[in-house]
Scaffold this motif. Structure first.
Motif, PDB file in Angstrom:
ATOM      1  N   ALA A  81       0.801  -1.223   0.000  1.00  0.00           N
ATOM      2  CA  ALA A  81       0.000   0.000   0.000  1.00  0.00           C
ATOM      3  C   ALA A  81       0.833   1.272   0.000  1.00  0.00           C
ATOM      4  O   ALA A  81       0.376   2.317  -0.474  1.00  0.00           O
ATOM      5  CB  ALA A  81      -0.940   0.007   1.205  1.00  0.00           C
ATOM      6  N   ILE A  82       2.060   1.227   0.539  1.00  0.00           N
ATOM      7  CA  ILE A  82       2.826   2.469   0.624  1.00  0.00           C
ATOM      8  C   ILE A  82       3.867   2.607  -0.489  1.00  0.00           C
ATOM      9  O   ILE A  82       4.632   3.566  -0.508  1.00  0.00           O
ATOM     10  CB  ILE A  82       3.522   2.630   1.993  1.00  0.00           C
ATOM     11  CG1 ILE A  82       4.639   1.597   2.184  1.00  0.00           C
ATOM     12  CG2 ILE A  82       2.522   2.577   3.123  1.00  0.00           C
ATOM     13  CD1 ILE A  82       5.526   1.893   3.368  1.00  0.00           C
ATOM     14  N   LEU A  83       3.899   1.671  -1.426  1.00  0.00           N
ATOM     15  CA  LEU A  83       4.866   1.769  -2.515  1.00  0.00           C
ATOM     16  C   LEU A  83       4.489   2.823  -3.549  1.00  0.00           C
ATOM     17  O   LEU A  83       5.357   3.399  -4.203  1.00  0.00           O
ATOM     18  CB  LEU A  83       5.026   0.415  -3.221  1.00  0.00           C
ATOM     19  CG  LEU A  83       6.253  -0.415  -2.832  1.00  0.00           C
ATOM     20  CD1 LEU A  83       6.214  -0.757  -1.350  1.00  0.00           C
ATOM     21  CD2 LEU A  83       6.336  -1.677  -3.670  1.00  0.00           C
ATOM     22  N   ALA A  84       3.199   3.080  -3.716  1.00  0.00           N
ATOM     23  CA  ALA A  84       2.737   3.981  -4.774  1.00  0.00           C
ATOM     24  C   ALA A  84       3.376   5.361  -4.655  1.00  0.00           C
ATOM     25  O   ALA A  84       3.364   5.979  -3.589  1.00  0.00           O
ATOM     26  CB  ALA A  84       1.218   4.096  -4.719  1.00  0.00           C
ATOM     27  N   HIS A  85       3.914   5.827  -5.774  1.00  0.00           N
ATOM     28  CA  HIS A  85       4.637   7.099  -5.778  1.00  0.00           C
ATOM     29  C   HIS A  85       4.440   7.807  -7.111  1.00  0.00           C
ATOM     30  O   HIS A  85       4.275   7.170  -8.154  1.00  0.00           O
ATOM     31  CB  HIS A  85       6.127   6.854  -5.545  1.00  0.00           C
ATOM     32  CG  HIS A  85       6.948   8.094  -5.687  1.00  0.00           C
ATOM     33  ND1 HIS A  85       6.990   9.064  -4.711  1.00  0.00           N
ATOM     34  CD2 HIS A  85       7.756   8.542  -6.692  1.00  0.00           C
ATOM     35  CE1 HIS A  85       7.774  10.049  -5.099  1.00  0.00           C
ATOM     36  NE2 HIS A  85       8.241   9.765  -6.304  1.00  0.00           N
ATOM     37  N   GLN A  86       4.473   9.141  -7.081  1.00  0.00           N
ATOM     38  CA  GLN A  86       4.373   9.924  -8.311  1.00  0.00           C
ATOM     39  C   GLN A  86       5.547  10.891  -8.404  1.00  0.00           C
ATOM     40  O   GLN A  86       5.887  11.561  -7.427  1.00  0.00           O
ATOM     41  CB  GLN A  86       3.064  10.729  -8.356  1.00  0.00           C
ATOM     42  CG  GLN A  86       2.940  11.582  -9.621  1.00  0.00           C
ATOM     43  CD  GLN A  86       1.678  12.426  -9.656  1.00  0.00           C
ATOM     44  OE1 GLN A  86       0.790  12.277  -8.823  1.00  0.00           O
ATOM     45  NE2 GLN A  86       1.598  13.326 -10.615  1.00  0.00           N
ATOM     46  N   ALA A  87       6.175  10.954  -9.565  1.00  0.00           N
ATOM     47  CA  ALA A  87       7.205  11.951  -9.851  1.00  0.00           C
ATOM     48  C   ALA A  87       6.710  12.819 -11.003  1.00  0.00           C
ATOM     49  O   ALA A  87       5.912  12.378 -11.833  1.00  0.00           O
ATOM     50  CB  ALA A  87       8.525  11.290 -10.218  1.00  0.00           C
ATOM     51  N   ILE A  88       7.175  14.063 -11.056  1.00  0.00           N
ATOM     52  CA  ILE A  88       6.670  15.022 -12.042  1.00  0.00           C
ATOM     53  C   ILE A  88       7.547  15.089 -13.287  1.00  0.00           C
ATOM     54  O   ILE A  88       7.055  15.060 -14.409  1.00  0.00           O
ATOM     55  CB  ILE A  88       6.557  16.427 -11.414  1.00  0.00           C
ATOM     56  CG1 ILE A  88       5.688  16.384 -10.154  1.00  0.00           C
ATOM     57  CG2 ILE A  88       5.992  17.415 -12.426  1.00  0.00           C
ATOM     58  CD1 ILE A  88       5.712  17.674  -9.346  1.00  0.00           C
TER      59      ILE A  88
END
Length: 245
Positions: A81-88
């Protein structure tokens, strides 16, 4: 007509004055950066074959796995659940140069170049409580400012810092890949911090292996569980730096 210099490249820019500016009814206010500098950063586009955790590009379209090697290893330590990540942005030569001038050469004016981007991204996360990670006392003393904090302050985004730094003081940028992966505990939750939000967003400048962010996200998750809260914890960075395996 009036001239000014771009903060970043020092290129001369020409501006047409408005009638109110000409007669002194409106203060002179012009763009700080030329259009070339504003448009030099490359946005990341998340493909269907990207890692479902960090968004890392996995070019092999026949790859049957949904996670990159780093995230697959993190699954042995952290919940999915905590792996999700967003980079711009893409971490390319342009971004690296900008970050170096801001972070390591102290040109804090360059933080302003991210104002429009962060203001745009904020609309996606305006109902989140924004959080930054602490820098080591050595880094703060050396630079005289917190590089992530100044980016949010320039964009007018409120944030908090619920962590205390307890790491070894060595800059992440100077650590090899294996050292990042085996990172020891760098943070602890402040004893007096109050968690009263339903969504939290940890913001940082660069995601490399994910070691630092995942450690912080997990600490935050455990603190929320202890407080009997099921609040959402996510993360966002300006760029994703894919170190070679």
């Amino acid at each position: 007509m009036s001239d000014s210099l771009c903060y970043s490249c020092q290129r001369q820019m020409q501006h047409d004055l408005t009638w109110k500016q000409l007669i002194g009814l409106s203060p002179l206010s012009f763009p700080l950066f030329c259009s070339k500098c504003l448009n030099q950063f490359q946005r990341l586009t998340r493909s269907d074959s990207a890692c479902q955790g960090c968004g890392r590009s996995m070019d092999d379209k026949t790859n049957k796995y949904t996670y990159c090697y780093d995230c697959f290893r993190w699954l042995q330590t952290y919940p999915e659940a905590i792996l999700a990540h967003q980079a711009i942005f893409q971490y390319d030569e342009v971004f690296s140069e900008w970050l170096s001038r801001l972070k390591y050469h102290g040109d804090v004016r360059l933080a302003k170049i991210m104002v429009d981007t962060l203001s745009e991204i904020y609309l996606q996360y305006e109902d989140y409580a924004w959080i930054i990670l602490p820098s080591s006392p050595e880094s703060i003393h050396e630079r005289g400012f917190h590089s992530t904090a100044i980016l949010l302050m320039e964009a007018g985004i409120a944030f908090s810092e619920p962590f205390d730094y307890i790491g070894d003081g060595r800059k992440q940028a100077k650590k090899a890949r294996d050292e990042r992966i085996q990172l020891g505990q760098s943070f602890q939750i402040k004893s007096d911090f109050v968690f009263n939000q339903s969504k939290y967003l940890i913001f940082d400048d660069v995601y490399t292996t994910g070691a630092t962010l995942l450690q912080a996200k997990n600490l935050l998750r455990l603190a929320l569980i202890a407080g009997e809260s099921d609040a959402l914890v996510e993360s966002l960075t300006l760029a994703h730096h894919q170190m070679l395996d």
